[in-house]
Write an enzyme that holds these catalytic residues in place. Structure first.
Site, PDB file in Angstrom:
ATOM      1  N   ASP A   1      -5.433 -12.742  -9.823  1.00 17.66           N
ATOM      2  CA  ASP A   1      -4.537 -11.629 -10.098  1.00 17.66           C
ATOM      3  C   ASP A   1      -4.963 -10.453  -9.229  1.00 17.66           C
ATOM      4  O   ASP A   1      -5.890 -10.564  -8.423  1.00 17.66           O
ATOM      5  CB  ASP A   1      -4.550 -11.262 -11.579  1.00 17.66           C
ATOM      6  CG  ASP A   1      -5.970 -11.060 -12.118  1.00 17.66           C
ATOM      7  OD1 ASP A   1      -6.893 -10.855 -11.306  1.00 17.66           O
ATOM      8  OD2 ASP A   1      -6.155 -11.112 -13.348  1.00 17.66           O
TER       9      ASP A   1
ATOM     10  N   ASP B   1     -10.603 -14.482 -10.157  1.00 16.21           N
ATOM     11  CA  ASP B   1      -9.335 -14.679 -10.852  1.00 16.21           C
ATOM     12  C   ASP B   1      -8.169 -14.337  -9.932  1.00 16.21           C
ATOM     13  O   ASP B   1      -8.231 -13.379  -9.151  1.00 16.21           O
ATOM     14  CB  ASP B   1      -9.268 -13.803 -12.108  1.00 16.21           C
ATOM     15  CG  ASP B   1     -10.254 -14.258 -13.170  1.00 16.21           C
ATOM     16  OD1 ASP B   1     -10.741 -15.399 -13.063  1.00 16.21           O
ATOM     17  OD2 ASP B   1     -10.530 -13.483 -14.101  1.00 16.21           O
TER      18      ASP B   1
ATOM     19  N   GLU C   1     -15.887 -15.111 -10.585  1.00 16.39           N
ATOM     20  CA  GLU C   1     -15.797 -13.785 -11.207  1.00 16.39           C
ATOM     21  C   GLU C   1     -16.775 -13.608 -12.353  1.00 16.39           C
ATOM     22  O   GLU C   1     -17.116 -12.488 -12.706  1.00 16.39           O
ATOM     23  CB  GLU C   1     -14.375 -13.533 -11.717  1.00 16.39           C
ATOM     24  CG  GLU C   1     -14.164 -12.109 -12.208  1.00 16.39           C
ATOM     25  CD  GLU C   1     -12.718 -11.677 -12.183  1.00 16.39           C
ATOM     26  OE1 GLU C   1     -12.332 -10.920 -13.074  1.00 16.39           O
ATOM     27  OE2 GLU C   1     -11.979 -12.076 -11.268  1.00 16.39           O
TER      28      GLU C   1
ATOM     29  N   TYR D   1      -5.538 -20.062 -17.567  1.00 17.10           N
ATOM     30  CA  TYR D   1      -6.054 -18.693 -17.650  1.00 17.10           C
ATOM     31  C   TYR D   1      -5.283 -17.921 -18.715  1.00 17.10           C
ATOM     32  O   TYR D   1      -4.056 -17.834 -18.661  1.00 17.10           O
ATOM     33  CB  TYR D   1      -5.911 -18.010 -16.284  1.00 17.10           C
ATOM     34  CG  TYR D   1      -6.612 -16.678 -16.196  1.00 17.10           C
ATOM     35  CD1 TYR D   1      -7.995 -16.611 -16.291  1.00 17.10           C
ATOM     36  CD2 TYR D   1      -5.896 -15.501 -16.025  1.00 17.10           C
ATOM     37  CE1 TYR D   1      -8.653 -15.389 -16.203  1.00 17.10           C
ATOM     38  CE2 TYR D   1      -6.549 -14.278 -15.944  1.00 17.10           C
ATOM     39  CZ  TYR D   1      -7.922 -14.231 -16.028  1.00 17.10           C
ATOM     40  OH  TYR D   1      -8.566 -13.021 -15.953  1.00 17.10           O
TER      41      TYR D   1
END
Length: 499
Positions: free
Chosen positions: A132, A130, A19, A349
């Site tokens: 999420d 990431d 990312e 994270y």
């Protein structure tokens, strides 16, 4: 001859996309050795290495190219003619006919060319975004660009799931590659489309109605579905501040110093005034003079057991609150430092709403606690958690309590690597945030702090009594603070004012 031919055959190639550039660099260091080169995107280097895939689906020696994006590749905008302000009524933007398009942002075109070129030479795409919803949405933007580049040729897409950049977590993700989740992608795209439609419709409506009709309102009057309600909270708070009428007050403060019980160490004690405050300075001075040089009489002593509940696992907002309170760091500075520690592999994270360590997730909390045994600041506490003090004092480790929130993407914030020495982190703010997170994590894994609280009422002069309280938690009972020795002796009093 056949063996020699097998050795000279070109290796199959896999493209890995992270990312942000710092994560790509960290992955290359963990999986390397690697060599770097520059592609069309000057901000997103490429790292090349050879390594065996070790998962159930992919195996054998491969050539790997690791690169990154920098956030979202694509932007949303209305298709023609709805992208023109005067083409329709603002409310028409809320209709299905006003189609929303996803296009690569102009500043991301060099990155798009880089991904296309690397995808044409690859058989496999591994997404290290990431874990999420936002990361899943960006992952599918990468997939869209790469699949368009290879035309009809299939590109096998895999998803790496990780919560920190320490070597153990990266290797675990490397060996357990899964598939991206389209449901998370759809959730983010739905939210983005709703934000665009509502924001554009209300922005155009407000601008048409207000622009040029009030002094100083000549530009676009924008509306954001999140920012606008937040602005309302700020305005309401500012109104309360403006309406507050400050009033001076005075209070008495007594500080005493004395030796501990049985010849223990000296301590300093600050007492609180039972009357709290007065609003007349002359009265405060008179009361203060009545106390100075006069003996006090202890009229009440109460000692009772007390406890302090262990904290919940650490989420982002709580980290920002604690850093602000104890370290005087702003929220943005806290996250900047925490992300640097994440990129270096020291923390998990740092952007998470989760306050639950799930036992079924496979997180080795005991192992993470044991890592801190080498740090002299935490060694005694870690020993009490994992080893105890013998038959009469068993290990005190408990699985952390669960909070109400779980974003189902990342675990709570916790240390993933111990410091070789307390001075390993040269940056003071990094060292402070790391220590804050580590202390919080260890406290989560311990028992509630227990101790005794002693309250003493001291009658002094004619001021209505000075109430002193001292609260201590015994570190032997696995609290985080030492228990001070209480004393009822007094030595001085003073008057202080504040407004």
């Amino acid at each position: 001859k056949k063996r020699r031919q097998r050795r000279t055959m070109p290796l199959r190639r896999a493209l890995h996309v992270a990312e942000k550039p710092s994560v790509a660099k960290s992955l290359a260091l963990q999986l390397g050795p690697s060599r770097s080169r520059q592609g069309p995107s000057r901000y997103n280097p490429l790292y090349e290495l050879e390594r065996d895939f070790e998962g159930p689906t992919l195996r054998g020696r491969w050539e790997h190219v690791i690169t990154s994006v920098t956030g979202h590749l694509m932007k949303t905008e209305f298709a023609e003619p709805y992208n023109s302000w005067r083409s329709c009524r603002p409310r028409d933007l809320l209709r299905e006919e006003a189609r929303v398009e996803w296009t690569v942002a102009e500043d991301k075109v060099p990155l798009k060319r880089q991904l296309e070129a690397e995808a044409r030479a690859a058989e496999v795409l591994v997404l290290w975004l990431d874990c999420d919803r936002e990361g899943e949405a960006i992952a599918y933007e990468v997939v869209k660009v790469c699949e368009a580049a290879v035309n009809k040729r299939s590109l096998d897409v895999f998803r790496a799931k990780f919560s920190s950049l320490d070597s153990k977590e990266v290797l675990k993700a490397w060996r357990t590659l899964g598939r991206p989740d389209p449901n998370k992608r759809d959730a983010v795209e739905a939210r983005s489309e709703l934000d665009l439609r509502a924001g554009a419709a209300f922005t155009r409506f407000q601008t048409f109605r207000i622009q040029g009709k009030f002094q100083g309102v000549d530009d676009v009057v924008s509306y954001g579905p999140c920012q606008f309600p937040t602005l309302g909270f700020v305005v309401e708070r500012q109104k309360l501040i403006d309406e507050h009428v400050p009033r001076d007050f005075w209070s008495l403060t007594l500080r005493s110093r004395g030796g501990g019980q049985g010849g223990g160490r000296d301590h300093h004690l600050e007492w609180s005034w039972r009357r709290k405050r007065v609003y007349d300075r002359k009265i405060a001075i008179v009361l203060s003079e009545e106390c100075v040089g006069r003996p006090g009489v202890v009229s009440f002593v109460e000692s009772k057991a007390t406890s302090k509940r262990r904290p919940l696992p650490l989420a982002t907002i709580e980290l920002q609150k604690r850093a602000s309170r104890w370290l005087h760091m702003s929220a943005s500075d806290t996250m900047e430092v925490a992300e640097r520690l994440y990129n270096k592999g020291y923390l998990s994270y740092p952007r998470t709403e989760t306050e639950v360590f799930k036992e079924e997730s496979g997180v080795d909390l005991r192992g993470l606690v044991d890592l801190q045994r080498q740090d002299p600041r935490f060694a005694t506490y870690v020993k009490a958690l994992l080893d105890g003090g013998g038959d009469k004092d068993p290990p005190q480790f408990l699985w952390p309590s669960s909070g109400p929130r779980d974003d189902e993407a990342h675990p709570p914030i916790h240390p993933t690597k111990a410091l070789a020495s307390p001075n390993e982190l040269a940056d003071q703010r990094e060292a402070q945030i790391y220590e804050l997170v580590t202390r919080h994590f260890l406290a989560c894994c311990g028992r509630d702090a227990k101790g005794r609280q002693t309250t003493v009422l001291l009658d002094l002069g004619g001021g209505g009594g000075v109430k002193g309280g001292v609260e201590g938690v015994n570190v032997d009972d696995h609290g985080e603070r030492n228990q001070p020795e209480a004393s009822s002796s007094s030595s001085s009093s003073s008057s202080s004012s504040s407004s």
